[in-house]
Design an enzyme around this catalytic site. Sequence first.
Site: not given
Length: 583
Positions: A380-382, A223, A444-445, A219
């Site tokens: 969300h990640f995209h 950043y 997912r996946r 995670h």
Amino acid sequence: MRVEGAIRFIILSEIVFPIVLLIFGIYHGVMQVLYRAGFIKAESFLGIDYYQGLTLHGVINVIVFTTIFIVGFSNALVMYALKKPLREKVQWIAWAMMIGGTLMAAWAMFTGRATVLYTFYPPLIAHWTFYLGAVLLVLGSLVPFFFDWIPNAIAWKRENPDQKIPLAVFGTFVNFILWTIMIVPVAVEILFQLLPLSLGLVDEINPLLARTLFWFFGHPVVYFWLLPAYVALYTILPKIVSEKGKLYSDPAARLAFVLFLIFSLPVGLHHQFTDPGITNTWKLIHALFTFGVALPSMITAFTVAASLEYSVKVEHPELKDSKFYWWAFLPYFKMEGLKWLFPFFFSGLILFFIGGITGIINASYNVNLVVHNTAYVPGHFHTTVGGLVLMVFFGMALYMIAKLKGTDVKFKGLAMISPYLWLAGQMIFSNAMMIGGLLEGWPRRTNSGLTYLNPDSPFYRPDWEGYALFSVIGGVIMGIAFLIYLVPFFATLLAPSTKESTIEFPFAEAYHDEPAPLLNNLRTWTVAAIVLAVLSYIPPLYDAAVRGVFFKSPAYIEKFPVPLKQLQQSKKEEPSGQEVVRR
């Protein structure tokens, strides 16, 4: 600042090479949505199977592209801000390690020997070249920081004892301090668990410990991707909007960077809410720190908005009393000067706002359980790595290519269209994924086109078809946006040089530029970050390594539900010599 010879080649290649690799990464992203929606009802296409393509998509896009580009961008920022040349030998060593490591890992992935996805969770195991390549890539990325930038910054400080280190360098150093700390646990996982298991030096490892070490890195790395974009938001965006533009507050920007350094590390357990064996108390503590990361993002939102407002109003004094109307005067579709870069920043900021809000759900324990392992998570990640990070990197890549090549950016109109088209595609894709995951539990996946979205399958779920269709529409639009971007990128790259090759950035001065000496003491904040990270991970790591261990696991590969060692033994005993497993 003039740049030539080896340094010019190295920085140029650190920009071009990851963009070229991204062609493979984004291609496999488009293939993923086609597989998942059932447009391709097969396990493989053109010799690359679904999960192999998913691994390539994740590793190239979020590890290789980001790491190498960030090093190239940071090389240029630090060199220009400190006005000091880079060391050729140091840069060649870093370049060779990163490129060599990438090629090793790429060989393993393209030959089907490393189908372990971006997270490379055991007990799935890859060929040893994948792990060694990953180690070389990340260690190579640290070489310029320790052996080039830090010595240059020390020399600069001796020459300028009364000045604070330039904001672009300050943000870059915070980012690489964070990167250095987070690399340690994942290096321990690779060197002492995954690599020995891959080489057959051990028979079993602890999967829970490996996952915990990975998310100590997994995670915070978000950043590491974001902070170079933040550096550009603070130091470059105001000058894009107006030649008279200014950063609203230098201390606010430095405070945001320091808070990222402090809060970005003790957050990984919110990815392990459903993992048994780790005390719930520490999951709660990590969840609270994850909420804390929102604080520097809020400071950034205010500072960037105030900087934009000042930069518009300084050019349009008649708007001095405007509360919101000044937004209409931002350069959304202007090509003069550097204004063609604004669509990249603006599109990225919109997506990052959505990514930040939706990320709160992932950090919330009870809501996280609703979206766990659903399409919501990559949706969300995209919006984060595929939003602000990618858009700013695309814009700055094009800008830097033109400067290093000694030419002007070609096809600026197409360059401006691509981020808005990407924004539209990302909004469609991510919303389809998030809504389908949150409301309907779309997983997912998985290659859902063969099962859940296949009318011939007993697992058929027609209620997921609409979300899958919209994810295809969004994914294809993003693919088209990327192809449009490649036109000005390669046209600029291949254009003949008409002027001197340089490295320069339009750094903005600060409207508020108070000294704030406490914020500039990176030694203190680095020690605080390390102490907090260690204290927040000692109990979870003890849980994972000792107290919460249920069993260890042998190695597996994705094609067979039996241990790899058993498969290899079967191969030896096969009388016909028929190959059972390729490893």
